[in-house]
Design an enzyme around this catalytic site. Structure first.
Site, PDB file in Angstrom:
ATOM      1  N   ASP A 165      72.433  27.174  74.854  1.00 15.35           N
ATOM      2  CA  ASP A 165      72.411  27.490  73.421  1.00 15.35           C
ATOM      3  C   ASP A 165      73.640  26.944  72.709  1.00 15.35           C
ATOM      4  O   ASP A 165      74.316  27.655  71.977  1.00 15.35           O
ATOM      5  CB  ASP A 165      72.312  29.016  73.225  1.00 15.35           C
ATOM      6  CG  ASP A 165      71.099  29.603  73.933  1.00 15.35           C
ATOM      7  OD1 ASP A 165      71.065  29.575  75.171  1.00 15.35           O
ATOM      8  OD2 ASP A 165      70.176  30.065  73.243  1.00 15.35           O
ATOM      9  N   ASN A 231      63.481  27.603  72.681  1.00 16.52           N
ATOM     10  CA  ASN A 231      62.657  27.762  71.472  1.00 16.52           C
ATOM     11  C   ASN A 231      63.106  26.849  70.338  1.00 16.52           C
ATOM     12  O   ASN A 231      62.285  26.419  69.524  1.00 16.52           O
ATOM     13  CB  ASN A 231      62.641  29.220  71.014  1.00 16.52           C
ATOM     14  CG  ASN A 231      64.013  29.805  70.820  1.00 16.52           C
ATOM     15  OD1 ASN A 231      64.851  29.757  71.725  1.00 16.52           O
ATOM     16  ND2 ASN A 231      64.277  30.357  69.647  1.00 16.52           N
ATOM     17  N   HIS A 326      66.158  39.590  71.487  1.00 19.69           N
ATOM     18  CA  HIS A 326      65.106  38.996  72.325  1.00 19.69           C
ATOM     19  C   HIS A 326      64.709  39.934  73.458  1.00 19.69           C
ATOM     20  O   HIS A 326      64.352  39.496  74.545  1.00 19.69           O
ATOM     21  CB  HIS A 326      65.572  37.642  72.890  1.00 19.69           C
ATOM     22  CG  HIS A 326      66.021  36.686  71.824  1.00 19.69           C
ATOM     23  ND1 HIS A 326      65.190  36.298  70.802  1.00 19.69           N
ATOM     24  CD2 HIS A 326      67.194  36.051  71.632  1.00 19.69           C
ATOM     25  CE1 HIS A 326      65.851  35.458  70.019  1.00 19.69           C
ATOM     26  NE2 HIS A 326      67.062  35.294  70.497  1.00 19.69           N
ATOM     27  N   HIS A 353      69.216  31.828  75.600  1.00 17.21           N
ATOM     28  CA  HIS A 353      68.480  32.515  74.529  1.00 17.21           C
ATOM     29  C   HIS A 353      69.260  33.653  73.890  1.00 17.21           C
ATOM     30  O   HIS A 353      69.355  33.721  72.674  1.00 17.21           O
ATOM     31  CB  HIS A 353      67.147  33.012  75.084  1.00 17.21           C
ATOM     32  CG  HIS A 353      66.094  33.245  74.040  1.00 17.21           C
ATOM     33  ND1 HIS A 353      65.956  32.452  72.920  1.00 17.21           N
ATOM     34  CD2 HIS A 353      65.094  34.185  73.963  1.00 17.21           C
ATOM     35  CE1 HIS A 353      64.929  32.900  72.195  1.00 17.21           C
ATOM     36  NE2 HIS A 353      64.397  33.933  72.794  1.00 17.21           N
ATOM     37  N   HIS A 355      72.655  35.201  72.898  1.00 17.82           N
ATOM     38  CA  HIS A 355      73.932  34.526  72.678  1.00 17.82           C
ATOM     39  C   HIS A 355      75.110  35.373  73.131  1.00 17.82           C
ATOM     40  O   HIS A 355      75.930  35.835  72.337  1.00 17.82           O
ATOM     41  CB  HIS A 355      74.056  34.122  71.208  1.00 17.82           C
ATOM     42  CG  HIS A 355      72.931  33.240  70.783  1.00 17.82           C
ATOM     43  ND1 HIS A 355      72.498  33.132  69.492  1.00 17.82           N
ATOM     44  CD2 HIS A 355      72.122  32.426  71.509  1.00 17.82           C
ATOM     45  CE1 HIS A 355      71.488  32.290  69.437  1.00 17.82           C
ATOM     46  NE2 HIS A 355      71.236  31.852  70.648  1.00 17.82           N
TER      47      HIS A 355
HETATM   48 FE   LIG Z   1      66.768  30.501  72.194  1.00 20.14          FE
END
Ligand SMILES: [Fe+2]
Ligand SMILES: *[C@@H]1O[C@H](CO)[C@@H](O)[C@H](O)[C@H]1NC(C)=O
Ligand SMILES: *[C@@H]1O[C@H](CO)[C@@H](O)[C@H](O)[C@H]1NC(C)=O
Ligand SMILES: *[C@@H]1O[C@H](CO)[C@@H](O)[C@H](O)[C@H]1NC(C)=O
Length: 465
Positions: A165, A231, A326, A353, A355
């Site tokens: 990320d 994503n 998430h 995903h 953070h």
């Molecule tokens: Fe992500």
């Protein structure tokens, strides 16, 4: 009623105590970082500047180009005209220049037209050898180098970096700098998804894919990054007519998926030194009968732990995540694949995903079926350690909000940006460390000796902090 009630209450108290004890997990780090906004670096900043020269190759990046590490895919972009997609390469001790032919692709995204994106696979290199390579043949040439891994084998030491990320903020630049200056010297980056965050901009301004490519070139041109789709690679935007998922990502970042019998670039495997690395896609179908499911089911039995003791899985969305971000997004894939990970004794699963940073105990949650109510994670020495390393420093900022109390499966968690190192020593031992950006380059904020699940399947030692 009185006495009975008291007993009931006492019992309830005991039960509650037991539940509380069970629920209390490992360490939530006491480190408090100053709260700052993460902001993208502006277009004019140093790390985004294009190299000088007409049609000079930019955004140079390499990844493994075959199944065993004797191949390299070299990719770059030219902006003015197609130019050449040939790569010249020669080993450190030879003046003889070899030539490999590549291909050129372009794509359009809304009102953006890409530069000429070149991909060239160099094959049949010697193991453990430093090679120089030259791109931009006939115009503004640029020369870089890489070192091939040692031949695949059980006791080959090798050092991987872990980044996720990343994005393109000032913090992203700190993360990359900390990785580069870490004295552990990672040789290959296992990247767990979410690269540029171009989709943060209006119309997913794909110029931010270009700036990202220029930003990371200082590392990606010299060591392979093993890509996982996140994503933010989807760029699915029907509102502007963009309905082909992963369009910018798949044009820019090639991976050697065919070498492992995969039918799509989102899931594949490579061997590198003593590691077998399986990359999965959280954003491609993974249910029963799907291509990814069929591939993984056939893939896991192929892993020969006598040849590659270290079985590492990369994915974007974590299965064991105790942050309030998430939450449970990885749950359906966990239900599908966790029994296999336990059966085949995966050593470690890296995801992004979320953070922040988190490391799990060795736990599994595979006993449940739809009627038995057995649904809590339990300690399981055949299970992988799950590590969330989505802390590269992107524009969305830190995930600071955690579920409380810390669940028992969670061994260590901290909301700071950073990167990690997985340093394989031999078939039984690997040393893992996590490094937050606020510290000096050599400081380990979390660390663990990994004992290989196949060759040394005893308990991991407690983490040293
Ligand atoms: Fe992500
Ligand atoms: C694309 O469209 C946006 C707004 O619709 C505009 O601001 C931008 O300048 C356009 N870019 C190009 C390359 O035409
Ligand atoms: C990014 O990091 C590099 C290497 O540490 C440094 O040279 C450069 O000035 C940094 N740029 C920004 C905008 O922080
Ligand atoms: C493997 O590496 C560990 C850690 O460096 C070391 O203690 C152990 O002796 C090594 N094993 C062998 C067989 O060399």
């Amino acid at each position: 009623m009185g006495l009975l009630g008291f007993c009931d209450l006492a019992l309830l108290g005991l039960l509650l105590n037991a539940v509380v004890t069970f629920c209390n997990g490992g360490t939530t780090s006491a480190f408090v970082r100053p709260v700052e906004k993460t902001v993208d670096m502006p277009l004019h900043i140093d790390v985004f500047q294009a190299p000088p020269g007409y049609n000079a190759p930019q955004q140079v990046h390499i990844t493994q180009g075959d199944h065993v590490g004797k191949g390299v895919i070299v990719s770059w972009v030219t902006m003015d005209e197609p130019g050449s997609s040939t790569v010249l390469y020669w080993s450190e001790n030879s003046k003889l220049k070899n030539k490999a032919m590549g291909t050129t692709v372009t794509y359009k995204y809304y009102n953006y037209t890409s530069g000429y994106i070149h991909h060239c696979t160099i094959k049949n290199l010697k193991f453990n050898t430093k090679y120089y390579y030259e791109v931009g043949v006939g115009q503004s040439t640029r020369t870089f180098w890489f070192t091939t891994p040692p031949a695949v084998g059980p006791d080959v030491p090798y050092t991987f970096g872990l980044i996720g990320d990343l994005g393109q903020t000032y913090d992203s630049n700190k993360t990359l700098t900390h990785y580069e200056l870490n004295p552990s010297k990672g040789k290959t980056v296992l990247f767990v998804g979410d690269l540029s965050y171009a989709d943060h901009y209006p119309n997913h301004d794909n110029e931010r894919w270009d700036t990202w490519g220029r930003f990371v070139e200082r590392n990606t041109a010299y060591q392979p990054w093993i890509w996982t789709a996140g994503n933010h690679e989807l760029d699915f935007a029907p509102e502007i007519g963009e309905t082909e998922p992963f369009k910018p990502y798949t044009h820019r970042y090639y991976v050697p998926y065919k070498a492992s019998g995969s039918t799509a670039p989102f899931w594949y495997s490579i061997k590198r030194a003593s590691a077998y690395i399986i990359v999965l896609s959280s954003y491609s179908a993974y249910g029963k009968y799907t291509p990814q499911n069929q591939w993984l089911e056939a893939e896991l039995p192929k892993v020969n732990r006598k040849e590659t003791p270290w079985l590492i899985v990369l994915m974007h969305s974590p299965w064991y995540n105790s942050y309030n971000y998430h939450y449970m997004e990885g749950e359906t894939m966990r239900v599908m694949y966790e029994p296999w990970f336990v059966q085949y004794k995966v050593d470690v699963v890296f995801a992004g995903h979320v953070h922040a940073y988190e490391r799990s105990e060795r736990v599994s949650n595979v006993a449940y079926n739809i009627v038995n109510g057995v649904c809590a994670p339990v300690r399981d020495l055949s299970a992988p350690v799950y590590i969330t390393i989505g802390d590269g420093g992107n524009i969305e900022g830190l995930a600071t909000d955690m579920t409380e109390p810390q669940p028992k499966y969670s061994a260590f968690r901290e909301a700071s940006f950073g990167h990690a190192i997985f340093d394989i020593k031999n078939r039984t031992h690997a040393y893992y460390s996590w490094h937050r950006n606020q510290d000096g380059y050599a400081v380990e904020a979390d660390s663990l000796w990994f004992f290989n699940r196949y060759w040394h399947p005893v308990d991991d030692s407690t983490s040293v902090q």
